[in-house]
Design a protein around this motif. Sequence first.
Motif, PDB file in Angstrom:
ATOM      1  N   PRO A   1       0.795  -1.233   0.000  1.00 16.97           N
ATOM      2  CA  PRO A   1       0.000   0.000   0.000  1.00 16.97           C
ATOM      3  C   PRO A   1       0.823   1.277   0.000  1.00 16.97           C
ATOM      4  N   LEU A   2       2.077   1.189   0.395  1.00 14.45           N
ATOM      5  CA  LEU A   2       2.959   2.361   0.376  1.00 14.45           C
ATOM      6  C   LEU A   2       3.954   2.299  -0.781  1.00 14.45           C
ATOM      7  N   GLY A   3       3.615   1.480  -1.776  1.00 11.84           N
ATOM      8  CA  GLY A   3       4.470   1.385  -2.955  1.00 11.84           C
ATOM      9  C   GLY A   3       5.842   0.842  -2.655  1.00 11.84           C
ATOM     10  N   GLY A   4       5.916  -0.100  -1.712  1.00  7.61           N
ATOM     11  CA  GLY A   4       7.215  -0.654  -1.352  1.00  7.61           C
ATOM     12  C   GLY A   4       8.159   0.375  -0.770  1.00  7.61           C
ATOM     13  N   GLY A   5       7.605   1.421  -0.158  1.00  2.00           N
ATOM     14  CA  GLY A   5       8.417   2.500   0.405  1.00  2.00           C
ATOM     15  C   GLY A   5       8.674   3.635  -0.565  1.00  2.00           C
ATOM     16  N   ARG A   6       8.289   3.453  -1.846  1.00  2.00           N
ATOM     17  CA  ARG A   6       8.583   4.466  -2.859  1.00  2.00           C
ATOM     18  C   ARG A   6       7.847   5.773  -2.578  1.00  2.00           C
ATOM     19  N   LEU A   7       6.697   5.694  -1.914  1.00  2.00           N
ATOM     20  CA  LEU A   7       6.000   6.935  -1.565  1.00  2.00           C
ATOM     21  C   LEU A   7       6.833   7.801  -0.627  1.00  2.00           C
ATOM     22  N   PHE A   8       7.660   7.151   0.190  1.00  2.00           N
ATOM     23  CA  PHE A   8       8.501   7.883   1.140  1.00  2.00           C
ATOM     24  C   PHE A   8       9.810   8.359   0.521  1.00  2.00           C
ATOM     25  N   ASN A   9      10.412   7.503  -0.325  1.00  2.00           N
ATOM     26  CA  ASN A   9      11.776   7.801  -0.758  1.00  2.00           C
ATOM     27  C   ASN A   9      12.005   7.747  -2.255  1.00  2.00           C
ATOM     28  N   GLY A  10      10.952   7.548  -3.049  1.00  2.00           N
ATOM     29  CA  GLY A  10      11.135   7.503  -4.491  1.00  2.00           C
ATOM     30  C   GLY A  10      11.603   8.841  -5.030  1.00  2.00           C
ATOM     31  N   THR A  11      12.540   8.798  -5.962  1.00  2.00           N
ATOM     32  CA  THR A  11      13.090  10.032  -6.519  1.00  2.00           C
ATOM     33  C   THR A  11      12.535  10.347  -7.907  1.00  2.00           C
ATOM     34  N   ASP A  12      11.661   9.491  -8.422  1.00  2.00           N
ATOM     35  CA  ASP A  12      11.053   9.751  -9.723  1.00  2.00           C
ATOM     36  C   ASP A  12       9.981  10.835  -9.564  1.00  2.00           C
ATOM     37  N   ALA A  13       9.621  11.449 -10.676  1.00  5.57           N
ATOM     38  CA  ALA A  13       8.698  12.587 -10.630  1.00  5.57           C
ATOM     39  C   ALA A  13       7.335  12.194 -10.076  1.00  5.57           C
ATOM     40  N   ALA A  14       6.845  11.003 -10.436  1.00  2.00           N
ATOM     41  CA  ALA A  14       5.525  10.569  -9.977  1.00  2.00           C
ATOM     42  C   ALA A  14       5.492  10.455  -8.459  1.00  2.00           C
ATOM     43  N   ALA A  15       6.524   9.814  -7.884  1.00  2.00           N
ATOM     44  CA  ALA A  15       6.571   9.647  -6.435  1.00  2.00           C
ATOM     45  C   ALA A  15       6.741  10.991  -5.735  1.00  2.00           C
ATOM     46  N   GLU A  16       7.580  11.851  -6.282  1.00  2.00           N
ATOM     47  CA  GLU A  16       7.816  13.146  -5.640  1.00  2.00           C
ATOM     48  C   GLU A  16       6.560  14.015  -5.655  1.00  2.00           C
ATOM     49  N   ASN A  17       5.828  14.000  -6.767  1.00  2.23           N
ATOM     50  CA  ASN A  17       4.609  14.796  -6.850  1.00  2.23           C
ATOM     51  C   ASN A  17       3.551  14.262  -5.890  1.00  2.23           C
ATOM     52  N   LEU A  18       3.403  12.953  -5.832  1.00  2.00           N
ATOM     53  CA  LEU A  18       2.455  12.353  -4.896  1.00  2.00           C
ATOM     54  C   LEU A  18       2.823  12.700  -3.457  1.00  2.00           C
ATOM     55  N   ARG A  19       4.100  12.607  -3.144  1.00  3.20           N
ATOM     56  CA  ARG A  19       4.553  12.891  -1.791  1.00  3.20           C
ATOM     57  C   ARG A  19       4.186  14.323  -1.385  1.00  3.20           C
ATOM     58  N   LEU A  20       4.363  15.250  -2.317  1.00  3.71           N
ATOM     59  CA  LEU A  20       4.062  16.653  -2.049  1.00  3.71           C
ATOM     60  C   LEU A  20       2.570  16.832  -1.753  1.00  3.71           C
ATOM     61  N   VAL A  21       1.722  16.211  -2.567  1.00  6.61           N
ATOM     62  CA  VAL A  21       0.273  16.353  -2.393  1.00  6.61           C
ATOM     63  C   VAL A  21      -0.190  15.690  -1.095  1.00  6.61           C
ATOM     64  N   ILE A  22       0.288  14.468  -0.842  1.00  2.00           N
ATOM     65  CA  ILE A  22      -0.133  13.756   0.371  1.00  2.00           C
ATOM     66  C   ILE A  22       0.369  14.480   1.617  1.00  2.00           C
ATOM     67  N   ASN A  23       1.580  14.977   1.561  1.00  7.51           N
ATOM     68  CA  ASN A  23       2.109  15.741   2.704  1.00  7.51           C
ATOM     69  C   ASN A  23       1.244  16.962   3.001  1.00  7.51           C
ATOM     70  N   GLY A  24       0.789  17.648   1.929  1.00  9.98           N
ATOM     71  CA  GLY A  24      -0.049  18.821   2.130  1.00  9.98           C
ATOM     72  C   GLY A  24      -1.362  18.463   2.815  1.00  9.98           C
TER      73      GLY A  24
END
Length: 308
Positions: free
Chosen positions: A220-243
């Motif tokens: 459910p957390l994308g194998g940790g990629r939601l926390f530490n993924g450096t690709d654009a998709a993960a980074e954009n998601l992280r920004l939105v979810i953090n907000g």
Amino acid sequence: MPHRLPADLHCPRIKTTPNGPELSRIVAGMWRMTEWDMTVDQRIAFIEQCLALGVTTFDHADIYGSYGVEGLFGEALGRKPSLRDQMQLVSKCGIKLVTPQRPQHSIQHYDTSASHIIASSEESLRQLQTDRLDLLLIHRPDPLMNFDEVAEAFSALRKSGKVLHFGVSNFSRHQFESLNRRIALATNQVEFSPLQTAPMFDETFDGLQDLGVAPMAWSPLGGGRLFNGTDAAAENLRLVINGIADELQQPFASVVFAWIMQSPSRPIPLTGTGRIEAISVAVAGTRFTLDRSDWFRILRAARGHEVA
């Protein structure tokens, strides 16, 4: 500053179907247990902490940890047998790995023959030191799978009392429905997260909702990629979810788990951690519902385009 979780956190329960097993709303996934380097006493303590949170369902597969995880968990149950009646045990079968633990396997392959399903289930019972599995899943679709043969194996295991309920993992809607017509299935465990939304759009969740079957959601957390993924998709998601997490004053991962569980198909997320704090954060996601606009903000970021 870390979020302070409520002191009275307790995970609710959910029936996967009207006649299916009742599982905890968050399931403790055990696939990495061999990496946690826990003593048997630490494993017992971890299980007890999960149970105290209301996380009573533990997800296994025969192959996890190169056929080693079930034995580690079973050692804890053997040391403290009273734990067994407080939990639901899930396991999977149908894959043969090439590993020193199985020298007879010459090539990695699927095996959903009746003999393998029954033998794998019986070995899982031995490793887990229990007399029954609450739920057994076919781990992956097998190109040589005979639906009638699988149904007959399931029926034999149920008749013997060795397995109480059955399901599948990573099946398409058509594959699920083909087997479900032969024997009632309790769930389909599939990969689902904001980084893997396919089940919402390939009819998997639609079909399960139509049948009243709750899916289970792995990674459910994308194998940790939601926390530490450096690709654009993960980074954009992280920004939105953090907000959204900041607006709600909820932990980041709690928002992700809440987002997953908001699907009307009622997904049951699996954790993959040996840290009880991380499991507590998942449980906290059962305590609130996202505003529809926030839910769609996450979906828009996940898909990279407007949804309407």
